[in-house]
Design a protein around this motif. Structure first.
Motif, PDB file in Angstrom:
ATOM      1  N   SER A  23       1.005  -1.088   0.165  1.00 13.60           N
ATOM      2  CA  SER A  23      -0.198   0.160  -0.428  1.00 13.60           C
ATOM      3  C   SER A  23       1.026   1.467   0.055  1.00 13.60           C
ATOM      4  CB  SER A  23      -0.449   0.256   1.310  1.00 13.60           C
ATOM      5  OG  SER A  23      -1.649   1.393   1.684  1.00 13.60           O
ATOM      6  N   CYS A  24       0.255   2.419  -0.540  1.00 13.19           N
ATOM      7  CA  CYS A  24       0.794   3.872  -0.689  1.00 13.19           C
ATOM      8  C   CYS A  24       1.243   4.047   0.706  1.00 13.19           C
ATOM      9  CB  CYS A  24      -0.316   4.823  -1.115  1.00 13.19           C
ATOM     10  SG  CYS A  24       0.631   4.209  -2.898  1.00 13.19           S
ATOM     11  N   ASN A  42      -6.706   6.357  -2.385  1.00 11.56           N
ATOM     12  CA  ASN A  42      -5.291   7.035  -2.465  1.00 11.56           C
ATOM     13  C   ASN A  42      -4.719   8.274  -1.549  1.00 11.56           C
ATOM     14  OD1 ASN A  42      -1.972   6.629  -4.125  1.00 11.56           O
ATOM     15  ND2 ASN A  42      -2.833   9.208  -4.227  1.00 11.56           N
ATOM     16  N   GLN A  70      -8.185   9.380  -7.049  1.00 14.41           N
ATOM     17  CA  GLN A  70      -7.240   7.801  -7.428  1.00 14.41           C
ATOM     18  C   GLN A  70      -7.359   7.196  -6.207  1.00 14.41           C
ATOM     19  OE1 GLN A  70      -3.500   7.755  -8.498  1.00 14.41           O
ATOM     20  NE2 GLN A  70      -2.598   6.136  -7.853  1.00 14.41           N
ATOM     21  N   ASN A  72      -6.682   2.717  -5.657  1.00 19.71           N
ATOM     22  CA  ASN A  72      -5.670   1.849  -4.764  1.00 19.71           C
ATOM     23  C   ASN A  72      -6.010   0.025  -4.861  1.00 19.71           C
ATOM     24  OD1 ASN A  72      -3.522   4.049  -6.081  1.00 19.71           O
ATOM     25  ND2 ASN A  72      -4.101   3.668  -3.582  1.00 19.71           N
ATOM     26  N   VAL A  74      -4.826  -2.564  -3.519  1.00 19.90           N
ATOM     27  CA  VAL A  74      -3.164  -3.411  -2.561  1.00 19.90           C
ATOM     28  C   VAL A  74      -3.233  -4.384  -2.443  1.00 19.90           C
ATOM     29  CG1 VAL A  74      -2.759  -2.755  -0.485  1.00 19.90           C
ATOM     30  CG2 VAL A  74      -4.049  -1.222  -0.712  1.00 19.90           C
ATOM     31  N   VAL A 114      -2.594  -1.551 -10.926  1.00 21.17           N
ATOM     32  CA  VAL A 114      -3.332  -1.720  -9.034  1.00 21.17           C
ATOM     33  C   VAL A 114      -4.096   0.231  -9.073  1.00 21.17           C
ATOM     34  CG1 VAL A 114      -1.192  -2.986  -8.724  1.00 21.17           C
ATOM     35  CG2 VAL A 114      -0.914  -0.499  -8.610  1.00 21.17           C
ATOM     36  N   SER A 115      -4.359   0.518 -10.021  1.00 19.97           N
ATOM     37  CA  SER A 115      -4.741   2.078  -9.839  1.00 19.97           C
ATOM     38  C   SER A 115      -5.616   2.264 -10.852  1.00 19.97           C
ATOM     39  CB  SER A 115      -3.987   2.984  -9.129  1.00 19.97           C
ATOM     40  OG  SER A 115      -3.741   3.585 -10.383  1.00 19.97           O
TER      41      SER A 115
END
Length: 285
Positions: A23-24, A42, A70, A72, A74, A114-115
């Motif tokens: 994950s971000c 995001n 955005q 995401n 994950v 992935v997004s």
């Protein structure tokens, strides 16, 4: 004249992290291992929601723009497209067809990616500069993937700012120039002075600009030192320095001013804790 600073020793601690999450964001409430995938916004980790500024054109009641949000995935990319459904929460202060339109309430994350992006049409012409419409969005379905418990909701804040065009090269004139005494006071003060220099202002965002020299010539010309870059924001001709502005000695800077689009000038008052500062008038060339 040489600018003398107290010795400053800066220790840089580099931590090697043994686990890197896909994950971000670091999520204290998320298990570090799981089977499957999660879907999240995001920007949902931002403490005050996601704010996007739009420059409002004076007198243009039909002005619109597209906001992009955005979403995401994950986990490992899927082998087929994922369709994510998003709903508007009733707590939203933004009103459909008044402040915004949603062209679609679904987001597609393509196979192998992935997004994906949720598009929001922002009705800029309908929104006043003093209005604060907030659009609260929730992920309601994730094509079988798990919806993030912490990042499955996002507050999207649509904010209007006056149109700003400060980018360019400016000559610098000092109404007051102050050489600091290293303790926050003045060592020398000059009035109506010029180094004969210019600075560049570059646009880096909506109403946000970078100064090529936030000492406006003092460091390179007065101290034979490197010019530190800095950031300013323009909100309806009111200029504010970024709170993170600091020079190469970690000395914080305070910058405030006003711009006059008609005369193409900017008047700025600035200072640092060393004692340097003054009032400058920038004229666009």
């Amino acid at each position: 004249m040489m600018r003398q600073h107290k010795s400053k020793y800066i220790y840089l601690l580099v931590a090697l992290v043994s686990f890197v999450a896909t994950s971000c964001f670091d999520d204290p409430g998320l298990e570090t291992t799981w089977n499957g995938s999660e879907i999240e916004f995001n920007a949902a980790n931002l403490p005050n929601g996601y704010t996007e500024n739009f420059e409002k054109e004076d007198g243009n009641d039909t002005q619109t723009d597209m906001g992009m949000i955005q979403v995401n995935l994950v986990g490992a990319p899927a082998t087929s497209d994922l369709t994510i459904e998003v709903a508007v929460d009733p707590s939203s202060t933004a009103i459909q067809s008044v402040h915004y339109n949603l062209p679609s309430n679904t987001v597609t994350i393509p196979a192998g990616e992935v997004s994906g992006t949720l598009m929001v049409e922002v009705l800029i012409g309908n929104i006043g500069l003093d209005e604060t419409p907030d659009l609260v969005l929730k992920i309601t379905d994730a094509s079988g993937a798990k919806i993030s418990a912490n990042y499955g909701e996002l507050t999207y804040k649509m904010r209007m700012v006056c149109a700003s065009k400060l980018e360019g090269t400016y000559s610098v004139f000092w109404e007051t120039l102050i050489y600091g005494d290293s303790n926050g006071g003045a060592n020398q003060t000059l009035n109506n002075y010029s180094f004969g220099n210019t600075i560049d202002i570059s646009k880096i965002g909506t109403g946000v600009y970078q100064l090529s020299d936030m000492t406006f010539g003092l460091y390179p010309n007065g101290y034979n030192d490197t010019a530190p870059k800095g950031r300013i924001s323009d909100n309806c001709n009111v200029i504010t320095g970024d709170a993170s502005n600091a020079d190469q000695y970690s000395d914080p800077f305070t910058i405030n001013g006003v711009s006059d689009p008609d005369s193409k000038t900017i008047r700025i008052v600035w200072s640092n804790t060393y004692g340097d500062g003054g009032t400058v008038v920038l004229t666009k060339e």
